[in-house]
Design a protein around this motif. Structure first.
Motif, PDB file in Angstrom:
ATOM      1  N   UNK A 172      -3.288  -5.570   4.238  1.00 22.43           N
ATOM      2  CA  UNK A 172      -2.112  -6.077   4.021  1.00 22.43           C
ATOM      3  C   UNK A 172      -2.171  -6.056   1.736  1.00 22.43           C
ATOM      4  N   UNK A 173      -2.732  -7.304   1.908  1.00 21.54           N
ATOM      5  CA  UNK A 173      -2.756  -7.412  -0.291  1.00 21.54           C
ATOM      6  C   UNK A 173      -3.934  -6.363  -0.500  1.00 21.54           C
ATOM      7  N   UNK A 174      -5.148  -5.538  -0.191  1.00 16.88           N
ATOM      8  CA  UNK A 174      -5.681  -4.962  -0.486  1.00 16.88           C
ATOM      9  C   UNK A 174      -4.815  -3.630  -0.605  1.00 16.88           C
ATOM     10  N   UNK A 175      -3.870  -3.225   0.194  1.00 19.05           N
ATOM     11  CA  UNK A 175      -3.019  -2.539   0.126  1.00 19.05           C
ATOM     12  C   UNK A 175      -1.920  -2.666  -1.168  1.00 19.05           C
ATOM     13  N   UNK A 176      -1.485  -3.671  -1.433  1.00 18.54           N
ATOM     14  CA  UNK A 176      -0.368  -3.915  -2.495  1.00 18.54           C
ATOM     15  C   UNK A 176      -0.720  -3.891  -3.635  1.00 18.54           C
ATOM     16  N   UNK A 177      -2.531  -4.092  -3.601  1.00 16.48           N
ATOM     17  CA  UNK A 177      -3.628  -4.123  -4.952  1.00 16.48           C
ATOM     18  C   UNK A 177      -3.598  -2.808  -5.230  1.00 16.48           C
ATOM     19  N   UNK A 178      -4.138  -1.789  -4.521  1.00 11.70           N
ATOM     20  CA  UNK A 178      -4.292  -0.843  -4.853  1.00 11.70           C
ATOM     21  C   UNK A 178      -2.398   0.426  -5.608  1.00 11.70           C
ATOM     22  N   UNK A 179      -2.063  -0.327  -4.380  1.00  7.98           N
ATOM     23  CA  UNK A 179      -0.423   0.117  -5.208  1.00  7.98           C
ATOM     24  C   UNK A 179      -0.275   0.333  -6.488  1.00  7.98           C
ATOM     25  N   UNK A 180      -0.396  -0.941  -6.906  1.00  6.40           N
ATOM     26  CA  UNK A 180      -0.048  -1.516  -8.434  1.00  6.40           C
ATOM     27  C   UNK A 180      -1.247  -0.703  -9.303  1.00  6.40           C
ATOM     28  N   UNK A 181      -2.233  -0.333  -8.902  1.00  8.77           N
ATOM     29  CA  UNK A 181      -3.388   0.457  -9.257  1.00  8.77           C
ATOM     30  C   UNK A 181      -3.166   1.720  -9.632  1.00  8.77           C
ATOM     31  N   UNK A 182      -2.397   2.412  -8.669  1.00  6.24           N
ATOM     32  CA  UNK A 182      -1.485   3.585  -8.053  1.00  6.24           C
ATOM     33  C   UNK A 182      -0.621   4.311  -9.186  1.00  6.24           C
ATOM     34  N   UNK A 183       0.317   2.692  -9.438  1.00  4.52           N
ATOM     35  CA  UNK A 183       1.490   2.788 -10.247  1.00  4.52           C
ATOM     36  C   UNK A 183       1.115   3.058 -11.452  1.00  4.52           C
ATOM     37  N   UNK A 184       0.435   1.972 -11.586  1.00  2.00           N
ATOM     38  CA  UNK A 184      -0.444   1.852 -13.268  1.00  2.00           C
ATOM     39  C   UNK A 184      -1.093   3.381 -13.720  1.00  2.00           C
ATOM     40  N   UNK A 185      -1.748   3.783 -13.325  1.00  2.00           N
ATOM     41  CA  UNK A 185      -2.196   5.506 -13.047  1.00  2.00           C
ATOM     42  C   UNK A 185      -1.110   6.293 -13.372  1.00  2.00           C
TER      43      UNK A 185
END
Length: 169
Positions: free
Chosen positions: A150-163
């Motif tokens: 779940x934590x890693x998914x949240x980090x990936x979501x943040x990266x996707x939004x930043x991209x």
């Protein structure tokens, strides 16, 4: 510096000890051969480690997909015997191919892959070639807990939004 029988050197910040490769012990021919290996196999980290070298620390310093560790004596032999070198590299490639099949078969993702979806991930794959030509394989595999996933998914979501934001700019 020596630390518990292990070759070490202070890092650039002088804050901690890091393991030192045995690369400086190589002849000029072996150094040239090593450079050629690095150019040919760009996603492999070739590490030279003799007895008394902190191999685990050298592996921890690696940032490549695969790590292949040779002793200086083994690399010297490879530099001077093309047939032997080709045979050793065929063995290394065979281990990498076999590992990839195992990871795929059991759903083990690689830490360096984008979009990893499995419940386990390999952090490191290292192949050590000993002086006698035998090989040792080290694979560090980590299982994901739901909380960690779940934590890693949240980090990936943040990266996707930043991209997405960067693309709009």
């Amino acid at each position: 510096q020596k630390k518990k029988g292990v070759d070490t050197v202070k890092d650039s910040k002088n804050t901690e000890q890091v393991a030192k490769s045995s690369e400086d012990k190589l002849s000029s021919k072996a150094k040239a051969y090593l450079e050629n290996l690095r150019k040919t196999y760009g996603d492999y980290d070739f590490i030279i480690a003799d007895e008394g070298t902190d191999r685990r620390e050298l592996l921890n310093q690696s940032n490549k997909e695969y790590s292949v560790m040779f002793s200086s004596a083994e690399l010297e032999r490879m530099a001077n015997d093309e047939d032997y070198a080709a045979e050793q590299m065929r063995k290394v490639q065979s281990i990498v191919d076999m590992s990839n099949r195992i990871f795929e078969q059991f759903g083990i993702d690689r830490a360096w892959e984008e979009g990893a979806t499995g419940d386990a991930m390999i952090n490191k794959l290292a192949i050590s070639v000993n002086d006698d030509g035998t090989m040792t394989i080290l694979a560090e595999i980590e299982r994901f807990s739901e909380k960690k996933q779940s934590y890693l998914d949240k980090i990936q979501d943040k990266r996707d939004k930043q991209k997405e934001i960067e693309k709009k700019r």
